[in-house]
Write a protein that holds these residues in place. Structure first.
Motif, PDB file in Angstrom:
ATOM      1  N   UNK A   7      -4.053  -1.460   4.571  1.00  0.00           N
ATOM      2  CA  UNK A   7      -4.502  -1.345   5.956  1.00  0.00           C
ATOM      3  C   UNK A   7      -3.896  -2.458   6.807  1.00  0.00           C
ATOM      4  N   UNK A   8      -3.688  -2.168   8.076  1.00  0.00           N
ATOM      5  CA  UNK A   8      -3.183  -3.235   8.943  1.00  0.00           C
ATOM      6  C   UNK A   8      -4.281  -4.249   9.253  1.00  0.00           C
ATOM      7  N   UNK A   9      -5.559  -3.861   9.053  1.00  0.00           N
ATOM      8  CA  UNK A   9      -6.650  -4.818   9.231  1.00  0.00           C
ATOM      9  C   UNK A   9      -6.594  -5.916   8.159  1.00  0.00           C
ATOM     10  N   UNK A  10      -6.307  -5.519   6.922  1.00  0.00           N
ATOM     11  CA  UNK A  10      -6.153  -6.525   5.861  1.00  0.00           C
ATOM     12  C   UNK A  10      -4.970  -7.432   6.173  1.00  0.00           C
ATOM     13  N   UNK A  11      -3.859  -6.835   6.591  1.00  0.00           N
ATOM     14  CA  UNK A  11      -2.672  -7.625   6.898  1.00  0.00           C
ATOM     15  C   UNK A  11      -2.928  -8.580   8.060  1.00  0.00           C
ATOM     16  N   UNK A  12      -3.727  -8.152   9.046  1.00  0.00           N
ATOM     17  CA  UNK A  12      -4.052  -9.035  10.172  1.00  0.00           C
ATOM     18  C   UNK A  12      -4.824 -10.261   9.688  1.00  0.00           C
ATOM     19  N   UNK A  13      -5.752 -10.053   8.741  1.00  0.00           N
ATOM     20  CA  UNK A  13      -6.515 -11.180   8.198  1.00  0.00           C
ATOM     21  C   UNK A  13      -5.608 -12.136   7.436  1.00  0.00           C
ATOM     22  N   UNK A  14      -4.655 -11.586   6.689  1.00  0.00           N
ATOM     23  CA  UNK A  14      -3.698 -12.422   5.963  1.00  0.00           C
ATOM     24  C   UNK A  14      -2.804 -13.171   6.943  1.00  0.00           C
ATOM     25  N   UNK A  15      -2.308 -12.470   7.950  1.00  0.00           N
ATOM     26  CA  UNK A  15      -1.372 -13.043   8.922  1.00  0.00           C
ATOM     27  C   UNK A  15      -1.995 -14.221   9.675  1.00  0.00           C
ATOM     28  N   UNK A  16      -3.305 -14.184   9.877  1.00  0.00           N
ATOM     29  CA  UNK A  16      -3.986 -15.274  10.591  1.00  0.00           C
ATOM     30  C   UNK A  16      -3.850 -16.608   9.865  1.00  0.00           C
ATOM     31  N   UNK A  17      -3.580 -16.556   8.567  1.00  0.00           N
ATOM     32  CA  UNK A  17      -3.434 -17.792   7.805  1.00  0.00           C
ATOM     33  C   UNK A  17      -2.045 -18.022   7.259  1.00  0.00           C
ATOM     34  N   UNK A  18      -1.264 -16.956   7.145  1.00  0.00           N
ATOM     35  CA  UNK A  18       0.087 -17.061   6.600  1.00  0.00           C
ATOM     36  C   UNK A  18       0.948 -15.986   7.241  1.00  0.00           C
ATOM     37  N   UNK A  19       1.986 -16.378   7.972  1.00  0.00           N
ATOM     38  CA  UNK A  19       2.758 -15.423   8.774  1.00  0.00           C
ATOM     39  C   UNK A  19       3.323 -14.258   7.960  1.00  0.00           C
ATOM     40  N   UNK A  20       3.243 -13.077   8.562  1.00  0.00           N
ATOM     41  CA  UNK A  20       3.773 -11.852   7.973  1.00  0.00           C
ATOM     42  C   UNK A  20       4.862 -11.305   8.891  1.00  0.00           C
ATOM     43  N   UNK A  21       5.941 -10.846   8.283  1.00  0.00           N
ATOM     44  CA  UNK A  21       6.957 -10.066   8.988  1.00  0.00           C
ATOM     45  C   UNK A  21       6.920  -8.658   8.409  1.00  0.00           C
ATOM     46  N   UNK A  22       7.122  -7.669   9.257  1.00  0.00           N
ATOM     47  CA  UNK A  22       7.060  -6.278   8.813  1.00  0.00           C
ATOM     48  C   UNK A  22       8.445  -5.645   8.968  1.00  0.00           C
ATOM     49  N   UNK A  23       8.966  -5.155   7.841  1.00  0.00           N
ATOM     50  CA  UNK A  23      10.238  -4.441   7.863  1.00  0.00           C
ATOM     51  C   UNK A  23       9.954  -2.991   8.217  1.00  0.00           C
ATOM     52  N   UNK A  24      10.538  -2.524   9.307  1.00  0.00           N
ATOM     53  CA  UNK A  24      10.238  -1.189   9.825  1.00  0.00           C
ATOM     54  C   UNK A  24      11.504  -0.334   9.865  1.00  0.00           C
ATOM     55  N   UNK A  25      11.377   0.887   9.366  1.00  0.00           N
ATOM     56  CA  UNK A  25      12.456   1.865   9.442  1.00  0.00           C
ATOM     57  C   UNK A  25      11.865   3.224   9.757  1.00  0.00           C
ATOM     58  N   UNK A  26      12.653   4.260   9.687  1.00  0.00           N
ATOM     59  CA  UNK A  26      12.152   5.614   9.924  1.00  0.00           C
ATOM     60  C   UNK A  26      11.247   6.041   8.773  1.00  0.00           C
ATOM     61  N   UNK A  27       9.947   6.202   9.069  1.00  0.00           N
ATOM     62  CA  UNK A  27       8.994   6.593   8.036  1.00  0.00           C
ATOM     63  C   UNK A  27       8.812   5.537   6.968  1.00  0.00           C
ATOM     64  N   UNK A  28       9.020   4.283   7.327  1.00  0.00           N
ATOM     65  CA  UNK A  28       9.019   3.194   6.342  1.00  0.00           C
ATOM     66  C   UNK A  28       8.514   1.917   6.997  1.00  0.00           C
ATOM     67  N   UNK A  29       7.630   1.188   6.289  1.00  0.00           N
ATOM     68  CA  UNK A  29       7.281  -0.163   6.725  1.00  0.00           C
ATOM     69  C   UNK A  29       6.821  -0.964   5.514  1.00  0.00           C
TER      70      UNK A  29
END
Length: 332
Positions: free
Chosen positions: A33-55
């Motif tokens: 979930x992006x909610x889990x990732x948001x909680x993680x990102x608040x303490x340790x930066x996240x980058x998201x690799x995005x493509x067509x139908x892919x992240x």
């Protein structure tokens, strides 16, 4: 493919995220979930690799990367629409790293198959229909433990005080963390909560819709507790703890039975127990999925990494492994 800081994602990006997750039940774990990732990102930066139908949410450190949430995320991998293919080498180039390692990769990625070094079992409990439904599916060993848990609940009720459980508790997280750290110390396992960032993460999750804290008391005594995350019908069994002095009452099983009983009320149909073949997982499981260990790399080949991992595994399974870990901790 484009690499985007999590904090720069747009509403359109999040809508695409949700749509891809909904396209395949493989992504139904709360770890995706992006909610889990948001909680993680608040303490340790996240980058998201995005493509067509892919992240793929990632942590990037120098010339290497890992799935976001590592080392605490028990399910990992890119979220892709059915039929979408991708090049692992192109992933490295887009992220700008020489290696991308994983240790809980969901099995089944055709494009990542050459980079898988090892597979592990990740048990789950199908709790559709609550306790009655679960007991119809679990094997004799699991039914026996649930029956024993009911008997020991009655015993604790007589000897320690009224047994009461709360499957959605509002407080007690600090005690869960403290007990878990005691458990790590007594078994020689690496202390996940020695890192302040991991303690902060579970507190953020506790305050979100994902966090679920459950407790069971006998009179004034805390017997067992568990903190996990849930999304939809899936609960991930993450940090279970119990008071060792009450071990004769099998408090972990008592709590698990209470959660399974309450599953219909909570809307939970599956409890993921996480990678490993602990005895309680083998007894409680009704099925299992598979997670993978390995790395996409531009350097050291997969066969060589397999040999190195086999050597490390042999060392860990050595009879003197606990003594070696204790010595290592003293030298840190």
């Amino acid at each position: 493919m484009r690499l985007v800081p999590f904090g720069s994602l747009t509403d359109e990006d999040f809508a695409a995220w949700q749509a891809i997750r909904a396209s395949d039940s493989r992504w139904d774990s709360p770890y995706f979930t992006h909610e889990y990732m948001a909680a993680v990102h608040a303490g340790r930066p996240i980058d998201v690799l995005i493509g067509d139908g892919f992240l793929w949410p990632l942590h990037k450190t120098g010339s290497s990367a890992r799935p976001a949430g590592s080392p605490g995320a028990d399910f990992q991998g890119p979220i892709v629409e059915p039929g979408v293919r991708f090049s692992p080498k192109a992933v490295l180039a887009a992220v700008g790293v020489r290696s991308l390692s994983f240790d809980h990769l969901v099995d089944g990625y055709r494009d990542l198959e050459p980079w898988v070094e090892e597979r592990r079992v990740s048990p789950f409990m199908d709790v559709t229909g609550g306790l009655d439904g679960y007991l119809n599916r679990v094997d004799k060993s699991g039914r026996g433990k649930m029956s024993e848990a009911r008997r020991l609940t009655n015993k604790a009720n007589r000897e320690l005080g009224e047994v009461r459980s709360t499957v959605q508790a509002n407080d007690g997280l600090d005690q869960v963390v403290a007990l878990k750290r005691e458990q790590y110390a007594s078994t020689g396992a690496q202390d996940h909560f020695a890192d302040q960032a991991n303690r902060d993460l579970v507190r953020r999750l506790m305050g979100s819709d994902l966090g679920l804290l459950s407790t069971v008391y006998a009179g004034p005594h805390l017997l067992a507790a568990h903190f996990g995350i849930r999304d939809g019908g899936v609960l991930h069994w993450w940090f279970p703890v119990f008071e060792r002095k009450f071990g004769s009452y099998s408090p972990g099983w008592v709590l698990l039975r209470e959660v399974v009983t309450a599953a219909p009320e909570l809307g939970i149909t599956r409890i993921d127990l996480g990678r490993g073949e602990d005895e309680y997982k083998r007894r409680a499981m009704t099925g299992s999925s598979t997670v993978c260990i390995g790395a996409i790399t531009s350097g050291l080949g997969t066969p060589a990494r397999r040999l190195r991992r086999a050597a490390v595994g042999a060392a860990k399974s050595s009879p003197i492994a606990p003594q070696l870990r204790a010595i290592a901790r003293k030298l840190r």
